[in-house]
Design an enzyme around this catalytic site. Structure first.
Site, PDB file in Angstrom:
ATOM      1  N   CYS A  41     -35.773   5.467   3.791  1.00  0.00           N
ATOM      2  CA  CYS A  41     -37.034   5.150   4.201  1.00  0.00           C
ATOM      3  C   CYS A  41     -38.114   6.656   3.949  1.00  0.00           C
ATOM      4  O   CYS A  41     -38.851   6.338   3.039  1.00  0.00           O
ATOM      5  CB  CYS A  41     -37.108   4.557   5.620  1.00  0.00           C
ATOM      6  SG  CYS A  41     -36.124   3.327   5.834  1.00  0.00           S
ATOM      7  N   LYS A 100     -22.464 -11.423   0.691  1.00  0.00           N
ATOM      8  CA  LYS A 100     -22.918 -11.134   2.028  1.00  0.00           C
ATOM      9  C   LYS A 100     -23.348 -12.137   3.155  1.00  0.00           C
ATOM     10  O   LYS A 100     -22.594 -12.225   4.110  1.00  0.00           O
ATOM     11  CB  LYS A 100     -24.387 -10.396   1.603  1.00  0.00           C
ATOM     12  CG  LYS A 100     -24.765  -9.779   3.056  1.00  0.00           C
ATOM     13  CD  LYS A 100     -26.423  -9.332   2.857  1.00  0.00           C
ATOM     14  CE  LYS A 100     -26.528  -8.006   1.882  1.00  0.00           C
ATOM     15  NZ  LYS A 100     -28.083  -7.721   1.678  1.00  0.00           N
ATOM     16  N   ASN A 123     -36.038  19.721  14.019  1.00  0.00           N
ATOM     17  CA  ASN A 123     -34.743  20.202  13.610  1.00  0.00           C
ATOM     18  C   ASN A 123     -34.655  20.847  12.236  1.00  0.00           C
ATOM     19  O   ASN A 123     -34.563  19.931  11.376  1.00  0.00           O
ATOM     20  CB  ASN A 123     -33.572  19.406  13.938  1.00  0.00           C
ATOM     21  CG  ASN A 123     -33.615  19.041  15.515  1.00  0.00           C
ATOM     22  OD1 ASN A 123     -33.686  19.942  16.339  1.00  0.00           O
ATOM     23  ND2 ASN A 123     -33.304  17.705  15.945  1.00  0.00           N
ATOM     24  N   LYS A 125     -27.644  10.675   8.099  1.00  0.00           N
ATOM     25  CA  LYS A 125     -27.696  11.099   9.237  1.00  0.00           C
ATOM     26  C   LYS A 125     -26.646  10.518   9.997  1.00  0.00           C
ATOM     27  O   LYS A 125     -25.808   9.600   9.897  1.00  0.00           O
ATOM     28  CB  LYS A 125     -29.057  10.783   9.749  1.00  0.00           C
ATOM     29  CG  LYS A 125     -29.238   9.273  10.323  1.00  0.00           C
ATOM     30  CD  LYS A 125     -30.525   9.089  10.905  1.00  0.00           C
ATOM     31  CE  LYS A 125     -30.711   7.617  11.086  1.00  0.00           C
ATOM     32  NZ  LYS A 125     -32.046   7.434  12.132  1.00  0.00           N
ATOM     33  N   PHE A 164     -37.992  15.983  15.831  1.00  0.00           N
ATOM     34  CA  PHE A 164     -38.226  15.875  14.509  1.00  0.00           C
ATOM     35  C   PHE A 164     -38.792  17.495  14.038  1.00  0.00           C
ATOM     36  O   PHE A 164     -39.234  17.629  12.772  1.00  0.00           O
ATOM     37  CB  PHE A 164     -39.297  15.045  13.694  1.00  0.00           C
ATOM     38  CG  PHE A 164     -38.539  13.619  13.668  1.00  0.00           C
ATOM     39  CD1 PHE A 164     -37.825  13.078  14.601  1.00  0.00           C
ATOM     40  CD2 PHE A 164     -38.368  13.067  12.100  1.00  0.00           C
ATOM     41  CE1 PHE A 164     -37.113  11.664  14.247  1.00  0.00           C
ATOM     42  CE2 PHE A 164     -37.540  11.986  11.878  1.00  0.00           C
ATOM     43  CZ  PHE A 164     -37.261  11.281  12.845  1.00  0.00           C
TER      44      PHE A 164
HETATM   45  C1  UGA Z   1     -37.203   6.305   9.659  1.00  0.00           C
HETATM   46  C2  UGA Z   1     -38.189   6.527  10.692  1.00  0.00           C
HETATM   47  O1  UGA Z   1     -37.735   7.647  11.679  1.00  0.00           O
HETATM   48  C3  UGA Z   1     -38.180   5.036  11.427  1.00  0.00           C
HETATM   49  O2  UGA Z   1     -39.369   5.187  12.527  1.00  0.00           O
HETATM   50  C4  UGA Z   1     -38.631   4.079  10.644  1.00  0.00           C
HETATM   51  O3  UGA Z   1     -38.859   2.794  10.825  1.00  0.00           O
HETATM   52  C5  UGA Z   1     -37.685   3.970   9.467  1.00  0.00           C
HETATM   53  O4  UGA Z   1     -37.395   5.101   8.726  1.00  0.00           O
HETATM   54  C6  UGA Z   1     -37.929   2.716   8.427  1.00  0.00           C
HETATM   55  O5  UGA Z   1     -38.799   2.968   7.571  1.00  0.00           O
HETATM   56  O6  UGA Z   1     -37.331   1.728   8.362  1.00  0.00           O
HETATM   57  P1  UGA Z   1     -34.454   6.362   9.378  1.00  0.00           P
HETATM   58  O7  UGA Z   1     -34.612   6.366   8.058  1.00  0.00           O
HETATM   59  O8  UGA Z   1     -33.411   5.601  10.371  1.00  0.00           O
HETATM   60  O9  UGA Z   1     -35.845   6.146  10.342  1.00  0.00           O
HETATM   61  O10 UGA Z   1     -34.078   7.885   9.915  1.00  0.00           O
HETATM   62  P2  UGA Z   1     -34.696   8.974  10.681  1.00  0.00           P
HETATM   63  O11 UGA Z   1     -34.100   9.174  11.847  1.00  0.00           O
HETATM   64  O12 UGA Z   1     -36.071   9.184  10.589  1.00  0.00           O
HETATM   65  O13 UGA Z   1     -34.241  10.268  10.004  1.00  0.00           O
HETATM   66  C7  UGA Z   1     -34.355  10.631   8.427  1.00  0.00           C
HETATM   67  C8  UGA Z   1     -33.849  11.905   8.162  1.00  0.00           C
HETATM   68  O14 UGA Z   1     -34.705  13.197   8.563  1.00  0.00           O
HETATM   69  C9  UGA Z   1     -32.326  12.203   8.219  1.00  0.00           C
HETATM   70  O15 UGA Z   1     -31.642  12.547   7.191  1.00  0.00           O
HETATM   71  C10 UGA Z   1     -32.263  13.203   9.311  1.00  0.00           C
HETATM   72  O16 UGA Z   1     -31.032  13.833   9.276  1.00  0.00           O
HETATM   73  C11 UGA Z   1     -33.676  13.854   8.968  1.00  0.00           C
HETATM   74  N1  UGA Z   1     -34.247  14.657  10.002  1.00  0.00           N
HETATM   75  C12 UGA Z   1     -34.621  13.883  11.360  1.00  0.00           C
HETATM   76  C13 UGA Z   1     -34.089  16.119  10.043  1.00  0.00           C
HETATM   77  O17 UGA Z   1     -33.868  16.670   9.142  1.00  0.00           O
HETATM   78  N2  UGA Z   1     -34.757  16.977  11.302  1.00  0.00           N
HETATM   79  C14 UGA Z   1     -35.194  16.020  12.245  1.00  0.00           C
HETATM   80  O18 UGA Z   1     -35.631  16.826  13.217  1.00  0.00           O
HETATM   81  C15 UGA Z   1     -35.185  14.854  12.289  1.00  0.00           C
END
Ligand code: UGA
Length: 436
Positions: free
Chosen positions: A264, A37, A255, A326, A253
């Site tokens: 995470c 890496k 959806n 996602k 959030f």
């Molecule tokens: C998440 C948090 O949103 C961040 O704030 C945090 O900093 C990060 O983890 C971390 O701990 O580093 P992330 O893992 O990138 O971010 O993804 P999200 O955007 O939170 O989405 C997580 C999952 O939820 C995805 O699978 C997405 O498809 C799903 N999701 C999201 C839904 O099913 N419905 C929604 O309305 C939103």
């Protein structure tokens, strides 16, 4: 004044942190034991996909403000600040968060600390970790230091924007020197009117893990409602729009679909449940465990729908669109799309998978899934298509064109992203989750 800084641990968080700090004008050394890496990063090659990060990496390397090393050496003595960005995975026995990499980083760093340096924790950790780390470091070095916590809130796919213009900066500190140093490092971000909250360290540790657990709970709530909507003929997406207009609730959030995944939310939910159990908050811990169960129920529901449509999955070609957890990332950790694809394969289906960027990672972990380089090739000959990750390119698929290349016109939109009328008018049996 630009600072000399090290970033320890070069995963999604660490590489983004290093590149963003370099873009703010600081001199950054990134450290990670993965030699492969490191040599890639020094050549300007990102080990993962993240929009906008490649450009920052290239500029950082070209200007000489950023370089990467695989072991700690005397160059670390130059650094006034050290960001801890190592992984904090779940323990294998499910009993909480494994902080070993943090302690290993402290062991490696201790011999190279300069006087009065500041150590800034960014990883997501159980409450109390910063105090334990501080005590541990004080027991193995005589050098003076400050240890503060600065949890990250960046999301994959928007990590650069989230870092340069965060909704808030949380500083968990019990020392003025630590806080002053961090404010100087982030001066150009803070000057954009970004709110800065200075908290005690344990609160700052909890803010992060509680926020992620809450996001998981919010998604799960709407997925639970979707189960009721399916039976009662209601529409979850319309209901979410109506609920979301209440500013106390908010539309983000809400959806519904296949549920949450990634590196995470699932991990932090589990970690937070363990923290709740340890604190004696047993019912709360059970609530968090239930979130996990409702989340996996959604995958089971899609499999049930597939069985209802096809009767027998054995030998049927099912095309799963999307592999990343996602859109906007090639991260496949705890990806709902891949977990579903694997469940279908184990039930005897011939699963063909497509993703715009994540396929190279899929081959390593799911070698039995059949991959196709384009959505059209993946869809050709399918008895059922399932939209599992809502990449933009899938939203413009043409139902009439696809109708001509499939075996049967069955479609499950497991992310509720497409417009059902267009598909139904083109002769498809088109199902969405939570739409009765
Ligand atoms: C998440 C948090 O949103 C961040 O704030 C945090 O900093 C990060 O983890 C971390 O701990 O580093 P992330 O893992 O990138 O971010 O993804 P999200 O955007 O939170 O989405 C997580 C999952 O939820 C995805 O699978 C997405 O498809 C799903 N999701 C999201 C839904 O099913 N419905 C929604 O309305 C939103």
């Amino acid at each position: 004044m630009p600072k000399h800084i090290s970033v320890i641990g070069l995963g999604y968080l660490g590489v983004t942190q290093a590149a963003v700090l370099a873009s703010l004008g600081h001199s950054v050394i990134g450290v990670d034991p993965d030699v492969n890496k490191i040599s890639k990063l020094n050549c300007g090659e990102l080990p993962f996909f993240e929009p906008g990060l490649q450009e920052l990496l290239e500029v950082g390397i070209q200007t000489g403000r950023m370089h990467f090393v695989s072991s700690f050496d005397t160059a670390m003595r130059e650094c006034e600040a050290h960001f801890l960005c190592v992984g904090t995975p779940s323990k294998l026995d499910g009993s909480g968060v494994d902080t070993k990499q943090l302690f290993d980083a402290i062991d490696d760093l201790a011999p190279f600390l300069r006087e009065q340096s500041v150590i800034i924790g960014r990883s997501t950790v159980p409450v109390g970790t910063s105090t334990t780390l501080e005590d541990y470091l004080a027991s193995i070095t005589k050098t003076s230091f400050d240890l503060i916590w600065n949890p990250e809130f960046l999301s994959e796919g928007t990590a650069v924007r989230d870092s340069l213009l965060p909704e808030r900066i949380v500083i968990g500190s019990n020392s003025d020197r630590g806080e002053t140093m961090l404010r100087e490092i982030y001066k150009d971000i803070i000057s954009k009117n970004v709110p800065v909250l200075t908290l005690d360290r344990q609160t700052s540790e909890l803010v992060k893990i509680a926020s992620n657990a809450y996001l998981a709970l919010k998604i799960t709530f709407i997925n639970g409602v979707a189960q009721i909507a399916e039976k009662s003929g209601a529409s979850t997406s319309q209901l979410a729009d109506a609920m979301g207009l209440d500013t106390r609730i908010g539309r983000k959030f809400l959806n519904n679909g296949l549920g949450f995944g990634g590196g995470c939310l699932p991990k932090d939910l589990e970690g937070f449940s363990a923290i709740a159990r340890d604190a004696g908050a047993n019912h709360f811990s059970e609530l968090l465990d239930a979130v996990k169960n409702v989340n996996s129920d959604r995958r089971k529901r899609v499999k049930e729908l597939a069985e209802e449509l096809l009767q027998d999955l054995r030998g049927m070609q099912i095309t799963v669109l999307g592999a990343a957890f996602k859109p906007g990332t090639d991260d496949i950790r705890s990806s709902p799309a891949l977990q579903l694809a694997e469940d279908l394969r184990l039930a005897g289906a011939q699963v063909v998978i497509h993703d715009p960027i994540a396929l190279p990672k899929v081959s390593l972990m799911f070698p039995d899934l059949i991959q196709r380089p384009s959505a059209i090739e993946a869809i050709s000959g399918a008895s059922l298509i399932i939209l599992a990750t809502d990449w933009l390119e899938y939203l413009s698929l043409d139902p009439a064109e696809l109708g001509r290349i499939v075996k049967s016109r069955f479609f499950i939109d497991a992310r509720n992203s497409l417009e059902p009328p267009a598909w139904r008018e083109a002769g498809w049996k088109f199902l969405q989750l939570g739409e009765g």
